[in-house]
Design an enzyme around this catalytic site. Structure first.
Site, PDB file in Angstrom:
ATOM      1  N   SER A 105      44.218  36.060  96.173  1.00 34.95           N
ATOM      2  CA  SER A 105      43.605  34.725  96.210  1.00 34.95           C
ATOM      3  C   SER A 105      42.080  34.744  96.354  1.00 34.95           C
ATOM      4  CB  SER A 105      44.239  33.875  97.307  1.00 34.95           C
ATOM      5  OG  SER A 105      45.623  33.689  97.043  1.00 34.95           O
ATOM      6  N   GLY A 160      43.585  37.973  90.327  1.00 41.61           N
ATOM      7  CA  GLY A 160      44.698  37.506  89.508  1.00 41.61           C
ATOM      8  C   GLY A 160      44.370  36.159  88.899  1.00 41.61           C
ATOM      9  N   GLY A 161      44.908  35.111  89.480  1.00 42.14           N
ATOM     10  CA  GLY A 161      44.792  33.756  88.937  1.00 42.14           C
ATOM     11  C   GLY A 161      43.383  33.366  88.501  1.00 42.14           C
ATOM     12  N   ASN A 197      43.200  40.877  86.650  1.00 46.72           N
ATOM     13  CA  ASN A 197      44.588  41.218  86.346  1.00 46.72           C
ATOM     14  C   ASN A 197      45.254  39.954  85.801  1.00 46.72           C
ATOM     15  OD1 ASN A 197      47.284  41.898  86.349  1.00 46.72           O
ATOM     16  ND2 ASN A 197      47.479  42.032  88.580  1.00 46.72           N
ATOM     17  N   TRP A 198      45.432  39.914  84.490  1.00 48.36           N
ATOM     18  CA  TRP A 198      45.981  38.696  83.869  1.00 48.36           C
ATOM     19  C   TRP A 198      47.480  38.551  84.111  1.00 48.36           C
ATOM     20  CZ3 TRP A 198      43.521  38.224  78.272  1.00 48.36           C
ATOM     21  CH2 TRP A 198      42.114  38.236  78.393  1.00 48.36           C
ATOM     22  N   GLU A 222      53.870  43.494  92.643  1.00 54.59           N
ATOM     23  CA  GLU A 222      54.926  42.926  91.788  1.00 54.59           C
ATOM     24  C   GLU A 222      55.742  44.032  91.116  1.00 54.59           C
ATOM     25  OE1 GLU A 222      52.274  40.295  89.671  1.00 54.59           O
ATOM     26  OE2 GLU A 222      51.974  39.243  91.573  1.00 54.59           O
ATOM     27  N   GLU A 275      45.774  44.847  98.624  1.00 56.18           N
ATOM     28  CA  GLU A 275      46.253  43.519  98.270  1.00 56.18           C
ATOM     29  C   GLU A 275      47.394  43.114  99.202  1.00 56.18           C
ATOM     30  OE1 GLU A 275      45.115  42.477  93.939  1.00 56.18           O
ATOM     31  OE2 GLU A 275      47.134  43.273  93.957  1.00 56.18           O
ATOM     32  N   GLY A 314      48.465  35.232  94.987  1.00 58.23           N
ATOM     33  CA  GLY A 314      48.916  34.026  94.295  1.00 58.23           C
ATOM     34  C   GLY A 314      49.324  32.888  95.215  1.00 58.23           C
TER      35      GLY A 314
HETATM   36  P1  PGA Z   1      45.738  36.501  92.886  1.00 58.65           P
HETATM   37  O1  PGA Z   1      46.386  37.883  92.420  1.00 58.65           O
HETATM   38  O2  PGA Z   1      44.243  36.640  92.768  1.00 58.65           O
HETATM   39  O3  PGA Z   1      46.293  35.470  91.923  1.00 58.65           O
HETATM   40  O4  PGA Z   1      46.163  36.262  94.282  1.00 58.65           O
HETATM   41  C1  PGA Z   1      45.807  39.126  92.734  1.00 58.65           C
HETATM   42  C2  PGA Z   1      46.621  40.248  92.175  1.00 58.65           C
HETATM   43  O5  PGA Z   1      47.860  40.166  92.210  1.00 58.65           O
HETATM   44  O6  PGA Z   1      46.084  41.244  91.668  1.00 58.65           O
END
Ligand code: PGA
Length: 251
Positions: free
Chosen positions: A212, A233-234, A9-10, A97, A167, A173
Site C-alpha cells: 500500500s 502494486g496498485g 508490480n502490475w 501471493e 512486504e 492491497g
Molecule cells: P500494493 O501491492 O502496493 O497494491 O499493496 C504491493 C505488492 O504486492 O507488491
C-alpha cells in the site's frame, strides 16, 4: 551509497492498451537521469511488447515470477533464459501471493532466486509476515526464516546484486501501510541478518518496502535509513501515482 529503486508490480492486470498508455505516460514525465532505478513488471504476455516500448526509455523491465527449469517439456512455465531473451533484467521471487495462492515454500523461493541469479537476472526476493503472525509476535522469526532459506539455498553471493523486498502481507492491497517506524524496524533486522553473513553485503544490498505505498506515504517510508525504495502494486497501475512515488524516492 545504495541507489534507490522503485519497481511496479502490475500483478495479473493490464492489457495491450494499458501497457502502451502506462509506459508512454511514465516515460514522458520521468526525468532522464533521476538517480532512481525504475522497473516495471507486467504480466508475461506483455513483456515483449513492453521491452519494445522501453527501448528509448530509462525504465528497466522485470518479470513477476520464473520457473527453475531450463527450456523443455514444462507446459505453462517460463524459463529464465526466455525472460532474458525479452530483455528482462529483474524478476520478483517469493511474492506473498505466490507463496499463499500457489504454495511456494521457502525452499522453492530460494531455488528460484538461485536460478535467476545464476542466469543473470536480478532477483527481488520478497519476505513478509501475515496479520496473524504479526499479532502473534513472530514477525522477526518469519522474516528471518524466509530470508535465511534464500541465503542458505542460493548463497549470500547473490547479494548485493539481488534485492530484498519487505512486504507485510497485511499491508498488501489493503490500504493499511506499515508505519515508517514499523517498516524501518524490520528493514533494520533484515540488514542485520545480511550483516551476519557479510558486512559489505549488508551495506550494499537494497531493501525495498512494499504494501500500500502511495504518493502521500512514500516519502515517510523512503527517508528511513534502511528503506531503499519500494515494490509498488496498485499504485503502479496509475502513471500519476507511480510517478509521485518515484519522485518521493528522488528527494
Ligand atoms: P500494493 O501491492 O502496493 O497494491 O499493496 C504491493 C505488492 O504486492 O507488491
Amino acid at each position: 551509497m545504495r541507489r534507490p529503486l522503485v519497481a511496479g508490480n502490475w500483478k495479473m492486470n493490464g492489457s495491450r492498451e494499458l501497457t502502451r498508455g502506462l509506459v508512454a505516460e511514465i516515460g514522458a514525465d520521468l526525468p532522464n537521469d533521476c538517480g532512481v532505478d525504475v522497473v516495471v513488471c507486467p504480466p508475461y504476455v506483455y513483456l515483449d511488447m513492453c521491452s519494445n516500448l522501453l527501448e528509448s526509455q530509462s525504465i528497466a523491465l522485470g518479470a513477476q515470477d520464473l520457473d527453475t527449469h531450463g527450456p523443455g517439456a514444462f507446459t505453462g512455465a517460463i524459463a529464465a533464459d526466455m525472460l532474458l531473451d525479452v530483455d528482462c533484467r529483474f524478476v520478483i521471487v517469493g511474492h506473498s501471493e505466490r507463496r499463499s495462492l500457489y504454495g511456494e515454500s521457502d525452499e522453492r523461493v530460494a531455488e528460484k532466486a538461485a536460478v535467476a541469479a545464476e542466469r543473470g537476472l536480478i532477483p527481488i526476493v520478497c519476505v513478509g509476515e501475515t496479520q496473524e503472525e504479526r499479532e502473534d509476535g513472530v514477525t522477526e522469526e518469519v522474516v528471518h526464516r524466509q530470508l535465511d532459506a534464500v541465503i542458505r539455498g542460493a548463497g549470500i553471493k547473490i547479494f548485493p546484486q539481488a534485492l530484498v523486498a519487505y512486504e507485510p502481507v497485511w499491508a498488501i492491497g489493503t490500504g493499511l501501510t506499515a508505519t515508517a517506524q514499523q517498516a524501518q524496524e524490520v528493514h533494520q533486522l533484515i540488514r542485520e541478518q545480511l550483516s551476519d553473513a557479510s558486512a559489505e553485503v549488508a551495506r550494499d544490498t537494497r531493501v525495498l518496502y512494499g504494501g500500500s505505498v502511495k504518493p502521500d506515504n512514500a516519502l515517510g517510508l523512503f527517508t528511513q535509513p534502511d528503506i531503499d525504495g519500494g515494490l509498488i502494486g496498485g499504485a503502479s497501475l496509475k502513471a500519476a501515482d507511480f510517478l509521485g512515488i518515484i519522485k518521493a524516492a528522488i528527494s
